[in-house]
Design a protein around this motif. Structure first.
Motif, PDB file in Angstrom:
ATOM      1  N   UNK A   1     -21.207 154.307 -54.551  1.00 53.30           N
ATOM      2  CA  UNK A   1     -20.670 153.816 -55.724  1.00 53.30           C
ATOM      3  C   UNK A   1     -19.518 153.258 -55.327  1.00 53.30           C
ATOM      4  N   UNK A   2     -19.122 152.016 -55.934  1.00 52.34           N
ATOM      5  CA  UNK A   2     -17.871 151.406 -55.823  1.00 52.34           C
ATOM      6  C   UNK A   2     -17.245 151.018 -57.112  1.00 52.34           C
ATOM      7  N   UNK A   3     -17.891 151.055 -58.303  1.00 44.46           N
ATOM      8  CA  UNK A   3     -17.450 150.664 -59.548  1.00 44.46           C
ATOM      9  C   UNK A   3     -17.700 151.535 -60.550  1.00 44.46           C
ATOM     10  N   UNK A   4     -16.810 151.754 -61.576  1.00 42.89           N
ATOM     11  CA  UNK A   4     -17.178 152.163 -62.857  1.00 42.89           C
ATOM     12  C   UNK A   4     -17.911 151.133 -63.899  1.00 42.89           C
ATOM     13  N   UNK A   5     -18.918 151.472 -64.427  1.00 44.29           N
ATOM     14  CA  UNK A   5     -20.002 150.687 -65.031  1.00 44.29           C
ATOM     15  C   UNK A   5     -19.588 150.891 -66.562  1.00 44.29           C
ATOM     16  N   UNK A   6     -19.395 149.982 -67.382  1.00 45.16           N
ATOM     17  CA  UNK A   6     -19.314 150.178 -68.765  1.00 45.16           C
ATOM     18  C   UNK A   6     -20.438 149.182 -69.566  1.00 45.16           C
TER      19      UNK A   6
ATOM     20  N   UNK B   1     -32.735 148.084 -69.032  1.00 46.53           N
ATOM     21  CA  UNK B   1     -34.283 148.593 -70.134  1.00 46.53           C
ATOM     22  C   UNK B   1     -34.556 147.259 -70.843  1.00 46.53           C
ATOM     23  N   UNK B   2     -33.312 146.454 -71.124  1.00 45.80           N
ATOM     24  CA  UNK B   2     -33.457 145.180 -71.955  1.00 45.80           C
ATOM     25  C   UNK B   2     -32.281 144.335 -71.414  1.00 45.80           C
ATOM     26  N   UNK B   3     -32.389 143.057 -71.660  1.00 44.07           N
ATOM     27  CA  UNK B   3     -31.327 142.080 -71.109  1.00 44.07           C
ATOM     28  C   UNK B   3     -29.884 142.832 -71.360  1.00 44.07           C
ATOM     29  N   UNK B   4     -29.135 142.863 -70.355  1.00 35.11           N
ATOM     30  CA  UNK B   4     -27.621 143.722 -70.576  1.00 35.11           C
ATOM     31  C   UNK B   4     -26.469 143.062 -69.835  1.00 35.11           C
ATOM     32  N   UNK B   5     -25.462 143.219 -70.766  1.00 26.56           N
ATOM     33  CA  UNK B   5     -24.164 142.983 -69.836  1.00 26.56           C
ATOM     34  C   UNK B   5     -23.410 144.108 -69.507  1.00 26.56           C
ATOM     35  N   UNK B   6     -22.761 144.035 -68.619  1.00 26.26           N
ATOM     36  CA  UNK B   6     -22.075 145.187 -67.945  1.00 26.26           C
ATOM     37  C   UNK B   6     -20.632 144.714 -67.320  1.00 26.26           C
ATOM     38  N   UNK B   7     -19.649 145.451 -67.759  1.00 26.46           N
ATOM     39  CA  UNK B   7     -18.526 145.426 -67.215  1.00 26.46           C
ATOM     40  C   UNK B   7     -18.148 146.189 -65.904  1.00 26.46           C
ATOM     41  N   UNK B   8     -17.830 145.823 -64.681  1.00 26.94           N
ATOM     42  CA  UNK B   8     -17.717 146.537 -63.528  1.00 26.94           C
ATOM     43  C   UNK B   8     -16.190 146.725 -63.309  1.00 26.94           C
ATOM     44  N   UNK B   9     -15.669 147.751 -63.126  1.00 26.76           N
ATOM     45  CA  UNK B   9     -14.264 147.744 -62.868  1.00 26.76           C
ATOM     46  C   UNK B   9     -14.257 148.679 -61.450  1.00 26.76           C
ATOM     47  N   UNK B  10     -13.602 148.169 -60.669  1.00 22.85           N
ATOM     48  CA  UNK B  10     -13.598 148.538 -59.125  1.00 22.85           C
ATOM     49  C   UNK B  10     -12.992 150.063 -59.138  1.00 22.85           C
ATOM     50  N   UNK B  11     -13.318 151.106 -58.532  1.00 17.96           N
ATOM     51  CA  UNK B  11     -12.556 152.313 -58.172  1.00 17.96           C
ATOM     52  C   UNK B  11     -11.929 152.476 -57.100  1.00 17.96           C
TER      53      UNK B  11
END
Length: 109
Positions: free
Chosen positions: A47-52, A99-109
């Motif tokens: 893991x490298x990112x916190x995902x929201x 599970x369906x089209x998604x948008x994710x914010x990736x924050x580096x840890x």
């Protein structure tokens, strides 16, 4: 992707931060879109990112016997995921896919 405002989904995270920390966070996040069934991370990866999850749905699953997978958890918008393995000091023990089209914010840890 500039039309996506992440300040609302990340409001819980931003509240305790000072202005310098908020600015750092807002300058270092990445927005990623995924199509239905597209893999976000695989079992065994580091893991490298916190995902929201900003919008859409994500399934967290484990691969089982005979190529079948068992859904462990379904992530809904404005939920964080993908961080437990980082804090445990290990690799992912599950996988995640849209599970369906998604948008994710990736924050580096």
């Amino acid at each position: 992707m500039s039309d996506i405002d992440i300040s609302e989904p990340l409001s819980d995270m931003l509240t305790p931060l000072n202005n310098e920390q908020k600015e750092f966070l807002m300058n270092n996040y990445t927005i990623q879109t995924y199509k239905k069934n597209e893999t976000i991370y695989c079992e065994g990866e580091t893991p490298t990112h916190l995902l929201c999850l900003i919008n859409g749905k994500v399934k967290v699953y484990k691969d089982g016997v005979g190529g079948r997978s068992q859904i462990i958890r379904v992530i809904k918008p404005v939920e964080y995921f993908g961080y437990r393995a980082y804090f445990a000091g290990g690799n992912f023990v599950t996988a995640a896919a849209a599970f369906e089209p998604s948008t994710i914010c990736m924050i580096p840890m």
